[in-house]
Motif scaffolding. Sequence first.
Motif, PDB file in Angstrom:
ATOM      1  N   TYR A  26       0.827  -1.205   0.000  1.00 16.67           N
ATOM      2  CA  TYR A  26       0.000   0.000   0.000  1.00 16.67           C
ATOM      3  C   TYR A  26       0.863   1.258   0.000  1.00 16.67           C
ATOM      4  O   TYR A  26       0.556   2.232  -0.700  1.00 16.67           O
ATOM      5  N   ARG A  27       1.968   1.240   0.755  1.00 15.69           N
ATOM      6  CA  ARG A  27       2.878   2.388   0.750  1.00 15.69           C
ATOM      7  C   ARG A  27       3.486   2.583  -0.643  1.00 15.69           C
ATOM      8  O   ARG A  27       3.644   3.715  -1.112  1.00 15.69           O
ATOM      9  N   ASP A  28       3.834   1.481  -1.295  1.00 14.67           N
ATOM     10  CA  ASP A  28       4.387   1.558  -2.640  1.00 14.67           C
ATOM     11  C   ASP A  28       3.359   2.140  -3.607  1.00 14.67           C
ATOM     12  O   ASP A  28       3.693   2.969  -4.463  1.00 14.67           O
ATOM     13  N   TYR A  29       2.110   1.735  -3.460  1.00 17.88           N
ATOM     14  CA  TYR A  29       1.026   2.265  -4.310  1.00 17.88           C
ATOM     15  C   TYR A  29       0.834   3.765  -4.059  1.00 17.88           C
ATOM     16  O   TYR A  29       0.640   4.539  -5.007  1.00 17.88           O
ATOM     17  N   GLU A  30       0.899   4.185  -2.805  1.00 18.72           N
ATOM     18  CA  GLU A  30       0.754   5.603  -2.488  1.00 18.72           C
ATOM     19  C   GLU A  30       1.856   6.437  -3.133  1.00 18.72           C
ATOM     20  O   GLU A  30       1.605   7.544  -3.619  1.00 18.72           O
ATOM     21  N   ILE A  31       3.091   5.915  -3.136  1.00 17.20           N
ATOM     22  CA  ILE A  31       4.190   6.624  -3.792  1.00 17.20           C
ATOM     23  C   ILE A  31       3.906   6.759  -5.285  1.00 17.20           C
ATOM     24  O   ILE A  31       4.087   7.827  -5.878  1.00 17.20           O
ATOM     25  N   VAL A  48      14.947   9.339  -6.008  1.00 15.45           N
ATOM     26  CA  VAL A  48      14.047   9.142  -7.142  1.00 15.45           C
ATOM     27  C   VAL A  48      13.144   7.955  -6.839  1.00 15.45           C
ATOM     28  O   VAL A  48      13.571   6.967  -6.239  1.00 15.45           O
ATOM     29  N   GLY A  49      11.886   8.061  -7.220  1.00 11.57           N
ATOM     30  CA  GLY A  49      10.906   7.023  -6.927  1.00 11.57           C
ATOM     31  C   GLY A  49      11.352   5.644  -7.371  1.00 11.57           C
ATOM     32  O   GLY A  49      12.117   5.507  -8.336  1.00 11.57           O
ATOM     33  N   PRO A  50      10.874   4.608  -6.705  1.00 13.85           N
ATOM     34  CA  PRO A  50      11.326   3.244  -6.996  1.00 13.85           C
ATOM     35  C   PRO A  50      10.718   2.631  -8.255  1.00 13.85           C
ATOM     36  O   PRO A  50      11.088   1.531  -8.641  1.00 13.85           O
TER      37      PRO A  50
END
Length: 282
Positions: free
Chosen positions: A49-54, A124-126
């Motif tokens: 969920y944190r990855d999706y929010e990013i 930079v974003g993952p």
Amino acid sequence: MSYIDQITKHLPSLSKVPIRLPHSQQERLAVVLGTTAVVGTSLVLPALYRDYEIFISYGPGGPPSNLLGWVVVRTLFQPFMSEMLDTEVYTQRVDALEGHGAGGEGYLNLTPEQARPIADRPIVGPHVAPQRQLTQLPEDEIRDKLDAAFKAFGFRNHHLVKWSRSLQEAHADALFLADHIAAFGIAKHTNGELAHIHNGGDHSAHFCLSPADCKKVIEAGWGQRHGFSGTSAITWLSLGTRPDVPVEYLLIYAPRNDAEIDTFMQILAASIKFTTGREDVR
């Protein structure tokens, strides 16, 4: 007899309640797997969920900014992501592109004072796409100044470039090669798109630079390659309908002050000289 004693005397003795423990190997395995699944889910779901929010925080650009876009990027795009900071590839490519007149020197001259600390690059974003920086974001005043400088540059150089909707981002205006200039090299490879700013969010940008200038920019702490650059990802994923991202396609970090806006525009001018093959950039 107390009230508590009257209640508890009617309860069955715990010693008489049968407790069944798993005896067989299959039962023990089932307990272990069940426990692992519960613990794993409690750890993995919050991380996902944190990855999706990013991913959603990037805003529009490239893949759809929704759950489907996130799933596609993570499952189909991410395996193609390549290393983005090594500069040896540019040493090998200095003489690989013909017709630009830059030789091995490029068009860009950055002073030591213009360099950004290598150890303090923005995060930079993952995700391989959209490619966005998450830290060292400019204040609103700097963003507005950068937008104004970028637009003024395009209008001053109308003899070289034109404005159109970005093919890579789809939600931003980009500088394209002017209609009367024949596309060659990198400009032909990108269907005429030369540069765009991610003006809906972080205000980083994507430019195409000569191999020599790519090396200078990365070593000066001003940018990095796209995660798809130098791979066959785009051609494979689009079933051959779109060209691959060239290794000269760089993410340029957002400027944080007036002096860095000047450096940013200097990098842009070098990009336009390279992609148009013209020196008369204003």
